[in-house]
Design a protein around this motif. Structure first.
Motif, PDB file in Angstrom:
ATOM      1  N   GLN A   1       0.775  -1.108  -0.070  1.00 24.74           N
ATOM      2  CA  GLN A   1      -0.005  -0.076   0.274  1.00 24.74           C
ATOM      3  C   GLN A   1       0.869   1.172  -0.007  1.00 24.74           C
ATOM      4  OE1 GLN A   1      -2.682  -0.716   3.377  1.00 24.74           O
ATOM      5  NE2 GLN A   1      -4.416  -0.243   1.802  1.00 24.74           N
ATOM      6  N   LEU A   2       0.545   2.161  -0.751  1.00 24.51           N
ATOM      7  CA  LEU A   2       1.253   3.368  -0.685  1.00 24.51           C
ATOM      8  C   LEU A   2       0.605   4.462  -0.031  1.00 24.51           C
ATOM      9  CD1 LEU A   2       3.878   4.543  -2.315  1.00 24.51           C
ATOM     10  CD2 LEU A   2       2.343   5.524  -3.993  1.00 24.51           C
ATOM     11  N   THR A   3       1.313   5.299   0.719  1.00 22.02           N
ATOM     12  CA  THR A   3       0.841   6.583   1.330  1.00 22.02           C
ATOM     13  C   THR A   3       1.314   7.694   0.759  1.00 22.02           C
ATOM     14  OG1 THR A   3       0.333   5.134   3.368  1.00 22.02           O
ATOM     15  CG2 THR A   3       0.470   7.627   3.599  1.00 22.02           C
ATOM     16  N   VAL A   4       0.607   8.638   0.269  1.00 22.44           N
ATOM     17  CA  VAL A   4       1.022  10.015  -0.594  1.00 22.44           C
ATOM     18  C   VAL A   4       0.773  11.149   0.179  1.00 22.44           C
ATOM     19  CG1 VAL A   4       1.399   8.667  -2.688  1.00 22.44           C
ATOM     20  CG2 VAL A   4      -0.650  10.046  -2.173  1.00 22.44           C
ATOM     21  N   ALA A   5       1.092  12.553  -0.105  1.00 22.70           N
ATOM     22  CA  ALA A   5       0.648  13.500   0.474  1.00 22.70           C
ATOM     23  C   ALA A   5       0.955  14.555  -0.466  1.00 22.70           C
ATOM     24  CB  ALA A   5       1.543  14.077   1.954  1.00 22.70           C
ATOM     25  N   ASP A   6       0.076  15.744  -0.364  1.00 22.61           N
ATOM     26  CA  ASP A   6       0.332  16.974  -1.209  1.00 22.61           C
ATOM     27  C   ASP A   6       1.207  17.717  -0.478  1.00 22.61           C
ATOM     28  OD1 ASP A   6      -1.287  17.910   0.765  1.00 22.61           O
ATOM     29  OD2 ASP A   6      -2.920  18.237  -0.296  1.00 22.61           O
ATOM     30  N   THR A   7       1.579  18.783  -1.256  1.00 19.67           N
ATOM     31  CA  THR A   7       2.346  19.988  -0.863  1.00 19.67           C
ATOM     32  C   THR A   7       1.590  21.173  -0.159  1.00 19.67           C
ATOM     33  OG1 THR A   7       2.080  20.736  -2.989  1.00 19.67           O
ATOM     34  CG2 THR A   7       4.023  19.251  -2.601  1.00 19.67           C
ATOM     35  N   ARG A   8       0.450  20.930   0.434  1.00 16.48           N
ATOM     36  CA  ARG A   8      -0.161  22.042   1.118  1.00 16.48           C
ATOM     37  C   ARG A   8       0.574  22.535   2.390  1.00 16.48           C
ATOM     38  NH1 ARG A   8      -6.328  21.150   3.388  1.00 16.48           N
ATOM     39  NH2 ARG A   8      -4.898  20.177   4.983  1.00 16.48           N
ATOM     40  N   GLU A   9       0.682  23.769   2.610  1.00 12.82           N
ATOM     41  CA  GLU A   9       1.411  24.434   3.404  1.00 12.82           C
ATOM     42  C   GLU A   9       0.788  24.077   4.905  1.00 12.82           C
ATOM     43  OE1 GLU A   9       1.616  28.441   2.586  1.00 12.82           O
ATOM     44  OE2 GLU A   9       3.122  28.112   0.890  1.00 12.82           O
ATOM     45  N   GLY A  10       1.654  23.860   5.957  1.00 10.74           N
ATOM     46  CA  GLY A  10       1.297  23.862   7.240  1.00 10.74           C
ATOM     47  C   GLY A  10       0.743  22.131   7.764  1.00 10.74           C
ATOM     48  N   ALA A  11      -0.250  21.864   6.891  1.00 14.09           N
ATOM     49  CA  ALA A  11      -0.739  20.246   7.252  1.00 14.09           C
ATOM     50  C   ALA A  11      -1.205  19.731   5.964  1.00 14.09           C
ATOM     51  CB  ALA A  11      -2.175  20.485   8.209  1.00 14.09           C
ATOM     52  N   PRO A  12      -0.098  19.125   5.452  1.00 17.35           N
ATOM     53  CA  PRO A  12      -0.274  18.400   3.960  1.00 17.35           C
ATOM     54  C   PRO A  12      -1.180  17.317   4.432  1.00 17.35           C
ATOM     55  CG  PRO A  12       1.960  18.475   4.531  1.00 17.35           C
ATOM     56  CD  PRO A  12       1.312  19.043   5.817  1.00 17.35           C
ATOM     57  N   GLN A  13      -2.175  16.738   3.418  1.00 18.15           N
ATOM     58  CA  GLN A  13      -3.264  16.083   3.127  1.00 18.15           C
ATOM     59  C   GLN A  13      -2.677  14.597   3.006  1.00 18.15           C
ATOM     60  OE1 GLN A  13      -7.198  17.648   2.091  1.00 18.15           O
ATOM     61  NE2 GLN A  13      -5.758  18.777   0.660  1.00 18.15           N
ATOM     62  N   VAL A  14      -2.808  13.617   3.779  1.00 19.52           N
ATOM     63  CA  VAL A  14      -2.151  12.262   3.560  1.00 19.52           C
ATOM     64  C   VAL A  14      -3.260  11.384   3.204  1.00 19.52           C
ATOM     65  CG1 VAL A  14      -0.825  10.623   4.638  1.00 19.52           C
ATOM     66  CG2 VAL A  14      -0.383  13.016   5.225  1.00 19.52           C
ATOM     67  N   VAL A  15      -3.066  10.633   2.328  1.00 17.45           N
ATOM     68  CA  VAL A  15      -4.063   9.596   1.413  1.00 17.45           C
ATOM     69  C   VAL A  15      -3.343   8.240   1.360  1.00 17.45           C
ATOM     70  CG1 VAL A  15      -5.446   8.897  -0.306  1.00 17.45           C
ATOM     71  CG2 VAL A  15      -5.188  11.298   0.545  1.00 17.45           C
ATOM     72  N   ARG A  16      -3.813   7.222   1.995  1.00 14.92           N
ATOM     73  CA  ARG A  16      -3.371   5.960   1.862  1.00 14.92           C
ATOM     74  C   ARG A  16      -4.175   5.389   0.697  1.00 14.92           C
ATOM     75  NH1 ARG A  16      -2.075   1.867   6.630  1.00 14.92           N
ATOM     76  NH2 ARG A  16      -0.469   0.294   5.537  1.00 14.92           N
ATOM     77  N   GLY A  17      -3.513   4.896  -0.369  1.00 12.93           N
ATOM     78  CA  GLY A  17      -4.060   4.165  -1.483  1.00 12.93           C
ATOM     79  C   GLY A  17      -4.647   2.791  -1.407  1.00 12.93           C
ATOM     80  N   PRO A  18      -5.144   2.199  -2.385  1.00 12.84           N
ATOM     81  CA  PRO A  18      -5.582   0.855  -2.543  1.00 12.84           C
ATOM     82  C   PRO A  18      -4.250  -0.070  -2.346  1.00 12.84           C
ATOM     83  CG  PRO A  18      -5.717   1.560  -4.680  1.00 12.84           C
ATOM     84  CD  PRO A  18      -5.412   2.897  -3.698  1.00 12.84           C
ATOM     85  N   GLY A  19      -4.410  -1.400  -1.725  1.00 10.91           N
ATOM     86  CA  GLY A  19      -3.482  -2.151  -1.698  1.00 10.91           C
ATOM     87  C   GLY A  19      -3.514  -3.243  -2.568  1.00 10.91           C
ATOM     88  N   VAL A  20      -2.416  -3.953  -3.122  1.00  8.33           N
ATOM     89  CA  VAL A  20      -2.046  -4.798  -4.020  1.00  8.33           C
ATOM     90  C   VAL A  20      -1.669  -6.043  -3.438  1.00  8.33           C
ATOM     91  CG1 VAL A  20      -0.812  -5.278  -6.287  1.00  8.33           C
ATOM     92  CG2 VAL A  20      -1.550  -2.719  -5.578  1.00  8.33           C
ATOM     93  N   ILE A  21      -2.060  -7.064  -4.028  1.00 10.66           N
ATOM     94  CA  ILE A  21      -1.574  -8.541  -3.260  1.00 10.66           C
ATOM     95  C   ILE A  21      -1.042  -9.360  -3.940  1.00 10.66           C
ATOM     96  CG2 ILE A  21      -2.567 -10.456  -2.043  1.00 10.66           C
ATOM     97  CD1 ILE A  21      -4.962  -8.936  -1.291  1.00 10.66           C
ATOM     98  N   LEU A  22       0.019 -10.095  -3.773  1.00 15.28           N
ATOM     99  CA  LEU A  22       0.980 -10.988  -4.432  1.00 15.28           C
ATOM    100  C   LEU A  22       0.547 -12.120  -3.665  1.00 15.28           C
ATOM    101  CD1 LEU A  22       2.723 -12.047  -6.569  1.00 15.28           C
ATOM    102  CD2 LEU A  22       4.612 -11.477  -5.223  1.00 15.28           C
ATOM    103  N   ARG A  23       0.084 -13.109  -4.261  1.00 20.30           N
ATOM    104  CA  ARG A  23      -0.280 -14.326  -3.492  1.00 20.30           C
ATOM    105  C   ARG A  23       0.515 -15.646  -4.042  1.00 20.30           C
ATOM    106  NH1 ARG A  23      -6.205 -15.427  -2.632  1.00 20.30           N
ATOM    107  NH2 ARG A  23      -5.732 -14.066  -0.987  1.00 20.30           N
ATOM    108  N   TYR A  24       1.265 -16.229  -3.286  1.00 20.70           N
ATOM    109  CA  TYR A  24       2.156 -17.474  -3.605  1.00 20.70           C
ATOM    110  C   TYR A  24       1.014 -18.741  -3.448  1.00 20.70           C
ATOM    111  CZ  TYR A  24       6.436 -20.410  -3.461  1.00 20.70           C
ATOM    112  OH  TYR A  24       7.468 -21.139  -3.731  1.00 20.70           O
ATOM    113  N   PRO A  25       0.823 -19.252  -4.671  1.00 19.77           N
ATOM    114  CA  PRO A  25      -0.347 -20.197  -4.745  1.00 19.77           C
ATOM    115  C   PRO A  25       0.336 -21.432  -4.002  1.00 19.77           C
ATOM    116  CG  PRO A  25       0.764 -20.031  -6.889  1.00 19.77           C
ATOM    117  CD  PRO A  25       1.343 -19.054  -5.996  1.00 19.77           C
TER     118      PRO A  25
END
Length: 705
Positions: free
Chosen positions: A365-389
């Motif tokens: 899962q990737l967590t990104v933020a914008d460049t807003r001054e003071g308090a950037p907005q942080v968002v956690r994206g969708p997860g990707v799964i790799l399965r060992y069959p």
């Protein structure tokens, strides 16, 4: 020793040259700073910057000259003049000397007097000075190009015609201009606006310029229900500014200016949080290939202004099976590439370091933020799964029935059945007749399971009815023919297979429980959808018959027909909920057979009156309808607290301000009442009385009584 040379006289040339070098090195930087301030803030700020820069250069020059003292002079003389016999300290040391030391000091002083003090100073650092001026020239040229590309300051536009007229001889507004400076993180250039209604990114700097004729003694921008922003006199007129953080209304005020000036809007545009999506792999669940050593995951983050270059990737591993699952989480830093508004984050994971085992998962899962001054907005994206069959169970000869009774993890889809059939048709020439028949029968089994899976939604029996035996044939011996073999005929097949319903091994509910509706799933679909599903099941049955008899070419048209019906079924929007049985309260065995009736009969249902949580706008709306008194201060405060819930709070505030300015105006009251209608909390649906059926219904009800 009175004839000894003065150290200050010998240090003066070196100090002057060091101070001059510091001035020549640091002056270009001061000029660049002044030019930048001139572009961003104007003339007066530039003058202040020049004064501060001059003081900083003077301090640097004094610090450079202070490094030259008597100790430096002694070391320099001894190093440059061998005739001084390393005895310059006797002349400039400042300590009392003995008899022979005084004699040596007089000899050295005479030799020093023959030297030139200017020869002791270092030369100017010409390369350093030239580099500083070259860099400053390049910076000044860049600032000049940037300044030339900026739009020129437009002249003041005429005043808004809606401005209230002023009394004769009183100041009146003749010109206006608004400059909007967005926050630096938005990377938007400053712009000018002729309108006093302003809509700009949140956090922007708003600067007004007003011109009056004649000039008033004082002027200000008054926020409705808030502070007053004083305006100062400048060359073009009266100027002032404010930071745009919350929506508000304002009007221009000045001594002698008309009191009923129109209100204008200050509306901030909120910064939206970033959006994250997965580019690679194509699906959220990927299967690890044999021999795979690395896994590449690519995310794309977009924002209305800019996405931060750095992001955090959370990597979670789930290793083990059943209850013995171990979770481990680690995070790494990922750097994005591309346009700041749409960055891509590529992650290449070496799989060897995670200790994956068959049946384990790797989640990213990737967590990104914008460049807003003071308090950037942080968002956690969708997860990707790799399965060992997990490894497949080995197929043992003679245990076909046991293998068929195991519930598969996933049923094949109709599209997959078609793909397998087409592949089998292409491979006919490379397969033997027996192998071809076995593979066709296998696909027929998949088609059968899929048919049973969909059949439960139309109430189809999960276990097929056995076919009756064939009639007696015309054999010479008159013996009856052998009936066809089929599942459940009771001979040569062992035990009959269990009920192959979808999602379980046999009809567990029918064996160990009881049902209230024999076809509960059949009530989920409307009649038209059920008709389509029956047509699809008929096509699946024909496809299954041909597949089980080794004729995939004949089964393929029926498979495509079934797929077409399934696609049409997926577009159905109406469903019916299944019927459920009543749930009675448990019997209290302690009260049973005692005759106590306390608490058995419940009280009738009572309709509770609807209470509005925010009754302030409702009270004001009713008061406006009844021409009563209105608490405008309380309404104004409620609107400011709940502005985030309203669609257009500034319009409501403008209506409140209009009524405050003209309390007896009927038009102002109607305007505010219309605005409050959109603010009122919607009441819940009321209970409507059922129609009594007219005269006939009333007579029927009377007869029942």
């Amino acid at each position: 020793m009175s004839n000894m040379p003065d150290p200050a006289h010998w240090l003066a040339p070196a100090r002057r040259r060091a101070a001059l070098g510091a001035v020549l090195v640091w002056s270009p930087l001061a000029l660049v700073c002044a030019a930048l301030v001139f572009v961003l803030a104007g003339t007066w700020s530039t003058v202040a910057m020049l004064v501060v820069s001059a003081l900083a250069v003077v301090w640097a020059a004094r610090a450079a000259a202070a490094r030259f003292d008597a100790q430096w002079l002694i070391l320099r003389l001894n190093a440059r003049e061998a005739a001084l016999e390393d005895s310059a300290a006797l002349v400039f040391g400042g300590q009392p000397l003995a008899g022979i030391e005084q004699l040596q000091a007089r000899r050295i002083a005479a030799r020093i007097a023959a030297l030139d003090p200017a020869g002791l100073a270092d030369d100017l650092a010409q390369r350093r000075i030239a580099l500083a001026w070259m860099l400053a020239a390049a910076a000044l040229a860049a600032i000049a190009v940037w300044y030339s590309q900026e739009p020129a300051v437009p002249p003041l536009s005429p005043a808004d015609p809606a401005t209230a007229p002023a009394a004769p001889g009183a100041p009146r507004l003749v010109g206006q201009r608004v400059r909007i400076i967005p926050p630096a993180y938005t990377r938007l250039p400053p712009r000018y606006s002729d309108s006093l209604d302003i809509r700009a990114p949140q956090g922007s700097r708003i600067e007004w310029t007003f011109a009056f004729d004649p000039e008033p003694a004082a002027a200000a921008v008054q926020l409705v229900g808030g502070q007053a922003i004083p305006l100062t006199r400048a060359s073009e007129g009266w100027v002032g500014g404010v930071r745009l953080d919350i929506p508000s209304l304002y009007r221009l005020t000045a001594e002698g200016l008309g009191a009923q000036q129109p209100v204008h809007r200050l509306e901030p545009i909120a910064d939206d949080p970033p959006q994250v999506r997965v580019i690679e792999p194509a699906s959220g669940l990927a299967t690890m290939r044999p021999g795979q050593s690395r896994w590449r995951v690519v995310f794309e983050a977009s924002d209305d202004y800019a996405v931060a270059a750095g992001a955090r990737a959370a990597i979670t591993t789930a290793i083990g099976e059943g209850e013995n699952v171990r979770f481990a989480e680690r995070s790494i830093t990922v750097t994005g590439t591309g346009d700041p508004r749409r960055r891509r984050f590529a992650i290449n994971l070496p799989l060897g370091g995670f200790g994956l085992q068959p049946g384990s998962d790797l989640v990213v899962q990737l967590t990104v933020a914008d460049t807003r001054e003071g308090a950037p907005q942080v968002v956690r994206g969708p997860g990707v799964i790799l399965r060992y069959p997990a490894p497949r169970l080995a197929e043992v000869a003679g245990l076909d029935l046991m293998a068929k009774q195991q519930m598969p993890a996933y049923f094949r889809s109709q599209r997959q059945v078609i793909i397998d059939t087409e592949a089998l048709i292409r491979q006919r020439r490379s397969l033997s007749a027996d192998e071809f028949l076995v593979r066709s029968d296998t696909i027929g089994v998949d088609q059968r399971l899929l048919r049973l899976r969909y059949g439960q939604f139309v109430g189809m029996e999960a276990e097929e009815t056995p076919r009756p035996p064939l009639p007696v044939s015309d054999k010479e011996d008159g013996a009856p023919p052998e009936p066809d073999h089929y599942d459940g005929d009771g001979h040569d097949h062992g035990e009959a297979p269990e009920n192959p319903t979808f999602g379980g091994l046999g009809n567990v509910l029918a064996e160990f429980g009881h049902t209230h509706d024999e076809s509960e799933a059949a009530t989920l679909l409307d009649p038209d959808t059920r008709a389509l599903l029956k047509l699809a099941l008929d096509a699946m049955w024909e496809a299954e018959v041909n597949l089980r008899t080794g004729k995939p070419e004949a089964a393929l048209p029926f498979e495509n027909t079934a797929l077409d019906y399934i696609k049409r079924i997926q577009q159905a929007t109406r469903i019916y909920l299944p019927r459920v049985g009543t749930q009675l309260p448990p019997v209290d065995m302690a009260r049973r057979m005692t005759g106590k009736r306390e608490g058995i009969v419940g009280r009738g249902a009572v309709l509770e009156p609807f209470a509005i949580a925010d009754a302030v706008p409702a009270t004001a709306w009713r008061a406006l309808a009844a021409a009563g008194a209105i608490d405008l201060a309380g309404l104004d405060q409620w609107l400011r607290v709940n502005s985030a819930r309203l669609r257009d709070p500034l319009s409501v505030l403008a209506a409140v301000d209009g009524l405050r300015s003209a309390p007896s105006s009927k038009a102002a009251r109607e305007k505010l009442r219309a605005q409050l209608w959109s603010v009122l909390t919607r009441p819940p649906a009321t209970v409507r009385r059922r129609p009594d059926g007219g005269d006939m219904g009333r007579r029927y009800a009377g007869g029942l009584r």
